[in-house]
Design a protein around this motif. Structure first.
Motif: not given
Length: 158
Positions: A19-21, A33-38
């Protein structure tokens, strides 16, 4: 799989997504939600259905609205009904007008001084204007006094 404004909609987050808070969702009942990359470095952003929120029930997504209850039992009182209040307001307005008028006259006198014009003639013109206003006012008062102090009775012949 459906999309909302180029974002894919998921019921559950895929593996590797979190989740992207830091961003709010444009769609009610969904979270980013993101895959952790910018996003600038090839990251992917998706919308995943929230766990606790029912999409069909908008009331669940918002805080309850407080009802406005008017507690006033008596009607509002208009302060301008009172003669003393009206008189004080008028006196205050006149004082403010006097201050503004004096500021304008002082500015005009400064311009006269800077330009080398006669300040005395300007002040005399202003004095004549005020004297004319006073004479007209006094004349009107005199006429009103004469007409009220000497009433004339007129009879019409029928």
């Amino acid at each position: 799989m459906s999309k909302y404004m180029n974002w894919e909609l998921y019921d559950k987050p895929p593996e590797g997504f979190s989740i992207d808070k830091h961003t709010g969702s444009p769609l009610t009942g969904y979270d980013f939600y993101t895959n952790g990359k910018s996003v600038l470095n090839g990251g992917v952003r998706i919308l995943v259905k929230s766990l606790n929120v029912h999409v069909n029930n908008i009331a669940d997504n918002h805080h309850p609205v407080k009802k406005f209850i008017l507690n006033s039992k008596e009607p509002k009182h208009d302060p301008m009904i009172n003669r003393d209040v009206r008189q004080r307001v008028n006196v205050f307005a006149r004082e403010r007008f006097k201050v503004k008028l004096l500021q304008e006259i002082e500015f005009d006198l400064m311009v006269c001084q800077l330009e080398g014009w006669s300040m005395g003639s300007y002040v005399n013109e202003l004095k004549q204007l005020i004297d004319d206003v006073y004479r007209r006012m006094a004349k009107t008062k005199k006429r009103n006094i004469e007409t009220t102090s000497n009433p004339k009775l007129e009879f019409k012949d029928e």
